[in-house]
Design a protein around this motif. Structure first.
Motif, PDB file in Angstrom:
ATOM      1  N   TRP A  52       0.797  -1.226   0.000  1.00  0.00           N
ATOM      2  CA  TRP A  52       0.000   0.000   0.000  1.00  0.00           C
ATOM      3  C   TRP A  52       0.834   1.283   0.000  1.00  0.00           C
ATOM      4  CZ3 TRP A  52      -4.901  -0.835  -1.053  1.00  0.00           C
ATOM      5  CH2 TRP A  52      -5.769   0.260  -1.017  1.00  0.00           C
ATOM      6  N   ASN A  53       1.733   1.416   0.990  1.00  0.00           N
ATOM      7  CA  ASN A  53       2.493   2.662   1.111  1.00  0.00           C
ATOM      8  C   ASN A  53       3.875   2.583   0.481  1.00  0.00           C
ATOM      9  OD1 ASN A  53       0.656   4.373   2.412  1.00  0.00           O
ATOM     10  ND2 ASN A  53       0.901   3.161   4.282  1.00  0.00           N
ATOM     11  N   VAL A  54       4.094   1.555  -0.303  1.00  0.00           N
ATOM     12  CA  VAL A  54       5.398   1.394  -0.935  1.00  0.00           C
ATOM     13  C   VAL A  54       5.327   2.026  -2.323  1.00  0.00           C
ATOM     14  CG1 VAL A  54       7.074  -0.326  -1.751  1.00  0.00           C
ATOM     15  CG2 VAL A  54       5.749  -0.753   0.322  1.00  0.00           C
ATOM     16  N   PRO A  55       6.295   2.899  -2.685  1.00  0.00           N
ATOM     17  CA  PRO A  55       6.237   3.487  -4.025  1.00  0.00           C
ATOM     18  C   PRO A  55       6.336   2.403  -5.107  1.00  0.00           C
ATOM     19  CG  PRO A  55       8.309   4.049  -2.896  1.00  0.00           C
ATOM     20  CD  PRO A  55       7.435   3.396  -1.889  1.00  0.00           C
ATOM     21  N   ILE A  56       5.686   2.676  -6.245  1.00  0.00           N
ATOM     22  CA  ILE A  56       5.625   1.679  -7.321  1.00  0.00           C
ATOM     23  C   ILE A  56       7.015   1.129  -7.653  1.00  0.00           C
ATOM     24  CG2 ILE A  56       5.097   1.329  -9.784  1.00  0.00           C
ATOM     25  CD1 ILE A  56       2.537   1.727  -8.574  1.00  0.00           C
ATOM     26  N   SER A 130      15.873 -14.539  -8.512  1.00  0.00           N
ATOM     27  CA  SER A 130      16.855 -14.030  -9.475  1.00  0.00           C
ATOM     28  C   SER A 130      17.056 -12.532  -9.300  1.00  0.00           C
ATOM     29  CB  SER A 130      16.404 -14.306 -10.906  1.00  0.00           C
ATOM     30  OG  SER A 130      16.226 -15.684 -11.098  1.00  0.00           O
ATOM     31  N   LEU A 131      15.959 -11.799  -9.075  1.00  0.00           N
ATOM     32  CA  LEU A 131      16.069 -10.348  -8.871  1.00  0.00           C
ATOM     33  C   LEU A 131      16.837 -10.068  -7.587  1.00  0.00           C
ATOM     34  CD1 LEU A 131      12.438  -9.323  -9.827  1.00  0.00           C
ATOM     35  CD2 LEU A 131      14.513  -8.703 -11.083  1.00  0.00           C
ATOM     36  N   LEU A 132      16.559 -10.851  -6.558  1.00  0.00           N
ATOM     37  CA  LEU A 132      17.235 -10.650  -5.286  1.00  0.00           C
ATOM     38  C   LEU A 132      18.742 -10.877  -5.425  1.00  0.00           C
ATOM     39  CD1 LEU A 132      16.860 -10.178  -2.207  1.00  0.00           C
ATOM     40  CD2 LEU A 132      16.670 -12.652  -1.958  1.00  0.00           C
ATOM     41  N   ALA A 133      19.113 -11.887  -6.196  1.00  0.00           N
ATOM     42  CA  ALA A 133      20.533 -12.228  -6.329  1.00  0.00           C
ATOM     43  C   ALA A 133      21.218 -11.391  -7.409  1.00  0.00           C
ATOM     44  CB  ALA A 133      20.684 -13.707  -6.643  1.00  0.00           C
ATOM     45  N   GLY A 134      20.444 -10.599  -8.155  1.00  0.00           N
ATOM     46  CA  GLY A 134      21.037  -9.818  -9.232  1.00  0.00           C
ATOM     47  C   GLY A 134      21.514 -10.688 -10.388  1.00  0.00           C
ATOM     48  N   ILE A 135      20.776 -11.776 -10.646  1.00  0.00           N
ATOM     49  CA  ILE A 135      21.123 -12.663 -11.770  1.00  0.00           C
ATOM     50  C   ILE A 135      20.717 -11.975 -13.076  1.00  0.00           C
ATOM     51  CG2 ILE A 135      20.615 -14.913 -12.822  1.00  0.00           C
ATOM     52  CD1 ILE A 135      20.162 -16.006 -10.019  1.00  0.00           C
ATOM     53  N   ASP A 136      21.562 -12.070 -14.104  1.00  0.00           N
ATOM     54  CA  ASP A 136      21.244 -11.390 -15.374  1.00  0.00           C
ATOM     55  C   ASP A 136      20.072 -12.058 -16.090  1.00  0.00           C
ATOM     56  OD1 ASP A 136      22.317 -13.578 -17.172  1.00  0.00           O
ATOM     57  OD2 ASP A 136      24.121 -13.078 -16.030  1.00  0.00           O
ATOM     58  N   GLY A 137      19.549 -11.336 -17.093  1.00  0.00           N
ATOM     59  CA  GLY A 137      18.386 -11.811 -17.836  1.00  0.00           C
ATOM     60  C   GLY A 137      18.628 -13.146 -18.516  1.00  0.00           C
ATOM     61  N   THR A 264      18.132  -4.639  -0.953  1.00  0.00           N
ATOM     62  CA  THR A 264      17.409  -5.623  -1.760  1.00  0.00           C
ATOM     63  C   THR A 264      16.716  -4.962  -2.948  1.00  0.00           C
ATOM     64  OG1 THR A 264      15.462  -5.357  -0.355  1.00  0.00           O
ATOM     65  CG2 THR A 264      16.930  -7.200   0.169  1.00  0.00           C
ATOM     66  N   ASN A 265      16.676  -3.622  -2.968  1.00  0.00           N
ATOM     67  CA  ASN A 265      15.995  -2.927  -4.065  1.00  0.00           C
ATOM     68  C   ASN A 265      16.576  -3.305  -5.419  1.00  0.00           C
ATOM     69  OD1 ASN A 265      14.107  -1.509  -2.623  1.00  0.00           O
ATOM     70  ND2 ASN A 265      15.492   0.201  -2.195  1.00  0.00           N
ATOM     71  N   VAL A 266      15.667  -3.426  -6.394  1.00  0.00           N
ATOM     72  CA  VAL A 266      16.101  -3.778  -7.736  1.00  0.00           C
ATOM     73  C   VAL A 266      16.080  -2.513  -8.576  1.00  0.00           C
ATOM     74  CG1 VAL A 266      15.673  -5.315  -9.667  1.00  0.00           C
ATOM     75  CG2 VAL A 266      14.846  -5.923  -7.409  1.00  0.00           C
ATOM     76  N   ASP A 267      17.109  -2.351  -9.417  1.00  0.00           N
ATOM     77  CA  ASP A 267      17.089  -1.232 -10.349  1.00  0.00           C
ATOM     78  C   ASP A 267      16.141  -1.616 -11.476  1.00  0.00           C
ATOM     79  OD1 ASP A 267      17.517   0.872 -11.966  1.00  0.00           O
ATOM     80  OD2 ASP A 267      19.581   0.350 -12.523  1.00  0.00           O
ATOM     81  N   VAL A 268      14.902  -1.111 -11.390  1.00  0.00           N
ATOM     82  CA  VAL A 268      13.876  -1.597 -12.299  1.00  0.00           C
ATOM     83  C   VAL A 268      13.814  -0.851 -13.619  1.00  0.00           C
ATOM     84  CG1 VAL A 268      12.356  -2.754 -10.680  1.00  0.00           C
ATOM     85  CG2 VAL A 268      12.217  -0.285 -10.927  1.00  0.00           C
ATOM     86  N   GLY A 269      14.494   0.311 -13.723  1.00  0.00           N
ATOM     87  CA  GLY A 269      14.523   1.015 -15.000  1.00  0.00           C
ATOM     88  C   GLY A 269      13.237   1.751 -15.296  1.00  0.00           C
ATOM     89  N   GLY A 270      13.202   2.473 -16.413  1.00  0.00           N
ATOM     90  CA  GLY A 270      12.109   3.379 -16.725  1.00  0.00           C
ATOM     91  C   GLY A 270      10.821   2.723 -17.157  1.00  0.00           C
ATOM     92  N   TRP A 271      10.873   1.484 -17.654  1.00  0.00           N
ATOM     93  CA  TRP A 271       9.630   0.873 -18.118  1.00  0.00           C
ATOM     94  C   TRP A 271       8.713   0.521 -16.952  1.00  0.00           C
ATOM     95  CZ3 TRP A 271       7.918  -4.136 -16.976  1.00  0.00           C
ATOM     96  CH2 TRP A 271       6.718  -4.487 -17.595  1.00  0.00           C
ATOM     97  N   TRP A 272       9.315   0.047 -15.857  1.00  0.00           N
ATOM     98  CA  TRP A 272       8.509  -0.379 -14.712  1.00  0.00           C
ATOM     99  C   TRP A 272       7.839   0.811 -14.043  1.00  0.00           C
ATOM    100  CZ3 TRP A 272       6.297  -4.511 -12.645  1.00  0.00           C
ATOM    101  CH2 TRP A 272       5.872  -4.453 -11.328  1.00  0.00           C
ATOM    102  N   SER A 273       8.599   1.885 -13.812  1.00  0.00           N
ATOM    103  CA  SER A 273       7.996   3.075 -13.209  1.00  0.00           C
ATOM    104  C   SER A 273       8.848   4.274 -13.562  1.00  0.00           C
ATOM    105  CB  SER A 273       7.901   2.912 -11.692  1.00  0.00           C
ATOM    106  OG  SER A 273       9.144   3.201 -11.093  1.00  0.00           O
ATOM    107  N   HIS A 274       8.219   5.455 -13.577  1.00  0.00           N
ATOM    108  CA  HIS A 274       8.959   6.659 -13.955  1.00  0.00           C
ATOM    109  C   HIS A 274       9.529   7.390 -12.755  1.00  0.00           C
ATOM    110  CE1 HIS A 274       7.894   6.026 -18.052  1.00  0.00           C
ATOM    111  NE2 HIS A 274       6.611   6.058 -17.771  1.00  0.00           N
TER     112      HIS A 274
END
Ligand code: RET
Length: 275
Positions: A52-56, A130-137, A264-274
């Motif tokens: 709820w209170n977590v930014p996108i 995978s996101l937590l461990a920073g595994i590549d695509g 633990t934050n993931v660098d989600v880039g511009g597509w996920w959120s601005h």
């Protein structure tokens, strides 16, 4: 004396066909499915509430984890209401040694809805890790595809009519599972060190928890669905416990750790959120 055509032919030999043996869900199994359905709905609500209170931009784990329990809710609703199931019949041997082995057909109830659930939720669980461990695509994609092959192999194994079909697909599924462990657990253990000590410790515990739990699934499958050595209700109960640990408990652990651990934050880039 020489028989003549007027003699009685004697009793006509008759073959009494052995009726198929049915193994199906009972009251306990039925109730268990409804209870797990309710727990999955509650968990989905709770995970959605936690975001709820977590930014996108920081909600990626919340979204993935909530989708996992929503999918499980749908599959448990289907199974509890009597859908997503069929009978799989295989030739069986008589386990009682004192009677001659005439062989009969064993028809066991299979809930194929599970495999639909797993085909969606296990890739999402791997994505969380995978996101937590920073595994590549590249490695994430290979793990996800091996995982889908694993689950579909399990589906084909459960519908197989011969031992070759059933155990052949099972073996293919097990090999695929080894690829999953290799790409996520072993590869992830290497990449996660770049995220610092706390994330490494968290990933190690979560990945160990996950792969110990996951390894129980093929063991249960082999005993219950493969060898038919448990009742359908026992199978439902064991899968219920495993599913609750692998989905809601895993989710609680991940989301609470994410909340208190900024790394633990993931660098989600511009597509996920601005933002
Ligand atoms: C099958 C049979 C084929 C061989 C293997 C299997 C593994 C299944 C697994 C399932 C995990 C399910 C989870 C559900 C979430 O709640 C398909 C049983 C290896 C690992 C985690």
């Amino acid at each position: 004396a020489k028989p003549t055509h007027t003699d009685s032919p004697g009793p006509i030999p008759t073959v009494i066909p052995t009726p198929p043996q049915f193994q199906e869900i009972g009251e306990t199994g039925h109730r268990t499915l409804w209870v797990v359905f309710a727990l999955m709905v509650l968990s989905s609500g709770f995970f959605a509430f936690m975001s709820w209170n977590v930014p996108i931009s920081k909600r990626l784990y919340h979204v993935i984890t909530t989708l996992i329990t929503i999918t499980a809710s749908l599959s448990y609703f289907a199974m509890a209401s009597g859908h997503a199931t069929s009978f799989s019949c295989t030739p069986a041997k008589d386990h009682h040694k004192h009677v001659p082995d005439i062989g009969y057909t064993e028809c066991r109830q299979v809930f194929w809805g599970r495999y639909v659930d797993w085909a969606i939720t296990t890739p999402l669980l791997l994505l969380d890790l995978s996101l937590l461990a920073g595994i590549d695509g590249a490695h994430t994609l290979m793990a996800v595809i091996a995982d889908v092959i694993m689950v579909l192999s399990g589906l084909f194994a459960s519908q197989g009519e011969t031992a070759t079909q059933r155990w052949g697909w099972y073996a293919i599924g097990c090999v695929s599972y080894l690829f999953v462990i290799w790409h996520v657990a072993l590869h992830g253990a290497r990449t996660v060190t770049a995220k610092g000590r706390s994330v490494t410790r968290l990933f190690s515990s979560l990945a160990l928890f996950t792969f110990v739990l996951w390894t129980a699934y093929p063991i249960v499958w082999g005993i219950a669905d493969g060898a038919h050595r448990t009742t359908v209700d026992t199978e439902i109960l064991i899968y219920a416990v495993l599913d609750i640990l692998a989905k809601p408990v895993f989710g609680l652990w991940l989301l609470f750790s994410h909340r208190s651990l900024a790394e633990t934050n993931v660098d989600v880039g511009g597509w996920w959120s601005h933002g």
